[in-house]
Design a protein around this motif. Structure first.
Motif, short mmCIF file in Angstrom:
data_model
loop_
_atom_site.label_atom_id
_atom_site.label_comp_id
_atom_site.label_asym_id
_atom_site.label_seq_id
_atom_site.Cartn_x
_atom_site.Cartn_y
_atom_site.Cartn_z
N GLY A 80 0.85 -1.41 0.08
CA GLY A 80 0.13 -0.03 0.10
C GLY A 80 0.83 1.21 0.12
N LEU A 81 2.23 1.17 0.77
CA LEU A 81 2.83 2.30 0.92
C LEU A 81 3.62 2.48 -0.50
N VAL A 82 4.01 1.65 -1.17
CA VAL A 82 4.68 1.80 -2.48
C VAL A 82 3.62 2.03 -3.64
N LEU A 83 2.20 1.75 -3.67
CA LEU A 83 1.18 2.30 -4.49
C LEU A 83 1.04 3.66 -3.95
N LEU A 137 1.49 6.59 -6.89
CA LEU A 137 0.58 7.50 -7.30
C LEU A 137 0.99 9.03 -6.94
N TRP A 138 1.68 9.30 -5.76
CA TRP A 138 1.96 10.51 -5.56
C TRP A 138 2.81 11.07 -6.63
N VAL A 175 7.13 13.18 2.71
CA VAL A 175 5.93 12.34 2.88
C VAL A 175 6.09 10.90 3.18
N MET A 176 6.65 10.33 2.41
CA MET A 176 6.92 8.91 2.37
C MET A 176 7.93 8.44 3.62
N ILE A 177 8.95 9.09 3.92
CA ILE A 177 9.50 9.01 5.29
C ILE A 177 8.82 9.15 6.48
N VAL A 178 7.92 10.06 6.71
CA VAL A 178 7.13 10.17 7.87
C VAL A 178 6.19 9.30 7.61
N ILE A 200 5.46 6.23 10.80
CA ILE A 200 4.36 6.16 11.54
C ILE A 200 3.72 4.84 11.36
N VAL A 201 3.90 4.36 10.12
CA VAL A 201 3.48 2.98 10.00
C VAL A 201 4.07 1.84 10.93
N VAL A 202 5.59 2.13 10.82
CA VAL A 202 6.41 1.22 11.77
C VAL A 202 6.18 1.33 13.28
N LYS A 203 5.96 2.46 13.67
CA LYS A 203 5.73 2.78 14.97
C LYS A 203 4.37 2.35 15.54
N PHE A 204 3.21 2.52 14.80
CA PHE A 204 2.15 2.36 15.33
C PHE A 204 1.50 1.03 14.66
#
Length: 91
Positions: free
Chosen positions: A21-24, A28-29, A65-68, A72-76
């Protein structure tokens, strides 16, 4: 008879789908800004910090944006799982 599946595989599968999902989202961005702003003639480009706006938004802002998002995804959303039998037995 069906073997009982290791619960770590469910966690790994879920995290893999989050990664997809993050890659997609990243693609898209990038595609949206690169071809959205970059499809005009060069004479009509707007510049931000000396870079074309399409490059600035697709690459520079997109990377931030992707780094943030990854942090967030790894942390939560990601969960630590034990790799060895000894680690699993300790928990």
């Amino acid at each position: 008879m069906k073997e009982e599946q290791d619960p770590r595989f469910q966690v790994a599968k879920r995290e893999a789908w989050i990664g997809v999902g993050l890659v997609l989202f990243n693609f898209l961005w990038w595609f949206g800004f690169a071809y959205g702003f970059g499809s005009f003639p060069v004479e009509d480009y707007q510049y931000i910090f000396g870079m074309p706006a399409w490059f600035f938004y697709s690459c520079v802002v997109g990377s931030i944006v992707m780094i943030v998002l990854v942090i967030i995804v790894v942390k939560f959303f990601f969960k630590e799982v034990p790799f060895t039998k000894e680690e699993r037995d300790e928990k």
